[in-house]
Design an enzyme around this catalytic site. Structure first.
Site, PDB file in Angstrom:
ATOM      1  N   CYS A 178       3.382  43.690  25.190  1.00 48.03           N
ATOM      2  CA  CYS A 178       3.556  43.432  23.747  1.00 48.03           C
ATOM      3  C   CYS A 178       4.411  42.188  23.546  1.00 48.03           C
ATOM      4  O   CYS A 178       4.176  41.404  22.616  1.00 48.03           O
ATOM      5  CB  CYS A 178       4.200  44.624  23.052  1.00 48.03           C
ATOM      6  SG  CYS A 178       3.052  45.979  22.708  1.00 48.03           S
ATOM      7  N   CYS A 201       8.014  46.709  25.590  1.00 46.76           N
ATOM      8  CA  CYS A 201       6.762  46.681  26.356  1.00 46.76           C
ATOM      9  C   CYS A 201       6.504  45.234  26.779  1.00 46.76           C
ATOM     10  O   CYS A 201       6.410  44.341  25.925  1.00 46.76           O
ATOM     11  CB  CYS A 201       5.603  47.218  25.523  1.00 46.76           C
ATOM     12  SG  CYS A 201       4.004  46.914  26.285  1.00 46.76           S
ATOM     13  N   HIS A 219      -4.364  47.888  30.353  1.00 46.91           N
ATOM     14  CA  HIS A 219      -4.870  46.581  30.777  1.00 46.91           C
ATOM     15  C   HIS A 219      -6.010  46.767  31.755  1.00 46.91           C
ATOM     16  O   HIS A 219      -6.071  47.773  32.474  1.00 46.91           O
ATOM     17  CB  HIS A 219      -3.751  45.739  31.421  1.00 46.91           C
ATOM     18  CG  HIS A 219      -2.987  46.452  32.481  1.00 46.91           C
ATOM     19  ND1 HIS A 219      -1.997  47.370  32.189  1.00 46.91           N
ATOM     20  CD2 HIS A 219      -3.080  46.417  33.831  1.00 46.91           C
ATOM     21  CE1 HIS A 219      -1.506  47.856  33.324  1.00 46.91           C
ATOM     22  NE2 HIS A 219      -2.165  47.299  34.334  1.00 46.91           N
ATOM     23  N   HIS A 249      -7.779  44.928  34.937  1.00 53.78           N
ATOM     24  CA  HIS A 249      -7.726  43.884  35.959  1.00 53.78           C
ATOM     25  C   HIS A 249      -9.133  43.329  36.142  1.00 53.78           C
ATOM     26  O   HIS A 249     -10.097  44.102  36.244  1.00 53.78           O
ATOM     27  CB  HIS A 249      -7.293  44.469  37.305  1.00 53.78           C
ATOM     28  CG  HIS A 249      -5.921  45.080  37.324  1.00 53.78           C
ATOM     29  ND1 HIS A 249      -4.847  44.442  37.891  1.00 53.78           N
ATOM     30  CD2 HIS A 249      -5.451  46.269  36.858  1.00 53.78           C
ATOM     31  CE1 HIS A 249      -3.766  45.214  37.798  1.00 53.78           C
ATOM     32  NE2 HIS A 249      -4.111  46.335  37.175  1.00 53.78           N
TER      33      HIS A 249
HETATM   34  P1  AMP Z   1      -0.788  48.027  37.050  1.00 54.38           P
HETATM   35  O1  AMP Z   1      -0.073  48.193  38.370  1.00 54.38           O
HETATM   36  O2  AMP Z   1      -2.230  48.452  37.052  1.00 54.38           O
HETATM   37  O3  AMP Z   1      -0.002  48.658  35.907  1.00 54.38           O
HETATM   38  O4  AMP Z   1      -0.839  46.474  36.789  1.00 54.38           O
HETATM   39  C1  AMP Z   1       0.236  45.743  36.276  1.00 54.38           C
HETATM   40  C2  AMP Z   1       0.020  44.351  36.707  1.00 54.38           C
HETATM   41  O5  AMP Z   1       0.857  43.508  35.929  1.00 54.38           O
HETATM   42  C3  AMP Z   1       0.364  44.078  38.174  1.00 54.38           C
HETATM   43  O6  AMP Z   1      -0.805  43.633  38.869  1.00 54.38           O
HETATM   44  C4  AMP Z   1       1.443  43.016  38.090  1.00 54.38           C
HETATM   45  O7  AMP Z   1       1.341  42.059  39.121  1.00 54.38           O
HETATM   46  C5  AMP Z   1       1.210  42.425  36.721  1.00 54.38           C
HETATM   47  N1  AMP Z   1       2.384  41.800  36.112  1.00 54.38           N
HETATM   48  C6  AMP Z   1       3.645  42.287  36.047  1.00 54.38           C
HETATM   49  N2  AMP Z   1       4.451  41.434  35.389  1.00 54.38           N
HETATM   50  C7  AMP Z   1       3.675  40.377  35.031  1.00 54.38           C
HETATM   51  C8  AMP Z   1       3.926  39.151  34.337  1.00 54.38           C
HETATM   52  N3  AMP Z   1       5.145  38.842  33.860  1.00 54.38           N
HETATM   53  N4  AMP Z   1       2.888  38.298  34.150  1.00 54.38           N
HETATM   54  C9  AMP Z   1       1.662  38.593  34.631  1.00 54.38           C
HETATM   55  N5  AMP Z   1       1.359  39.734  35.286  1.00 54.38           N
HETATM   56  C10 AMP Z   1       2.346  40.620  35.485  1.00 54.38           C
HETATM   57 ZN    ZN Z   2       2.547  47.125  24.601  1.00 51.83          ZN
END
Ligand code: AMP
Ligand code: ZN
Length: 110
Positions: A7, A4, A96, A98
Site C-alpha cells: 500500500c 502495508c 500479489h 508473481h
Molecule cells: P511472497 O513471499 O509471496 O509474500 O512474496 C513477497 C515478495 O515481495 C518476495 O518475492 C519479495 O522478494 C518481494 N519484496 C519484498 N520487499 C520488496 C520491495 N521493497 N520491493 C519489491 N519487492 C519486494
Molecule cells: Zn496493502
C-alpha cells in the site's frame, strides 16, 4: 491500509521499480528476483489474500498481466504464482501475483 508495504508503494511513500501502472493495478520488479524476469502485480485496493478479492479485481489484475506480458514475455514463457498464507510462503500480506519468466524455469514444485 496502514503499515502495508505494498500500500505504501501504491501511495508513493516507498519506491518501487514500476513496469506497469493503471488506475487499479501496479506491476513492479521483485527486489529479490527468482528468475531472469520476476515481477509482482497487485491491485491498488488492499486485500490480504486472493480469497478476499472480488472476481472483478482478479480479472483486472490478469488483464494487466496479459497486457504487460504481450510486450515481451510471451515468447520466452512465464509462470504466474500467488502464495496464500505463510505455509505457502506468503510474506507480504497484500495480495500479489508473481510473474516469473524470461528463461527456462525449473519444473514446478521441484
Ligand atoms: P511472497 O513471499 O509471496 O509474500 O512474496 C513477497 C515478495 O515481495 C518476495 O518475492 C519479495 O522478494 C518481494 N519484496 C519484498 N520487499 C520488496 C520491495 N521493497 N520491493 C519489491 N519487492 C519486494
Ligand atoms: Zn496493502
Amino acid at each position: 491500509m496502514d503499515d502495508c508495504l505494498f500500500c505504501k508503494m501504491v501511495a508513493g511513500e516507498i519506491p518501487c521499480d514500476k513496469v506497469f501502472e493503471s488506475d487499479k493495478v501496479l506491476g513492479f520488479k521483485d527486489i529479490y528476483p527468482q528468475a531472469r524476469t520476476h515481477l509482482l502485480f497487485i491491485h491498488k485496493e488492499h486485500t490480504s489474500n486472493v480469497n478476499q478479492m472480488s472476481g472483478e479485481q482478479i480479472a483486472t489484475i490478469f488483464e494487466a498481466i496479459k497486457t504487460h506480458t504481450e510486450e515481451g514475455l510471451v515468447e520466452a514463457g512465464f509462470r504466474i504464482v500467488t502464495n496464500f498464507g505463510s505455509n505457502a510462503g506468503q510474506t507480504v500480506f497484500h495480495t500479489h501475483f508473481h510473474v516469473l519468466g524470461g528463461e527456462k524455469l525449473s519444473s514446478f514444485g521441484s
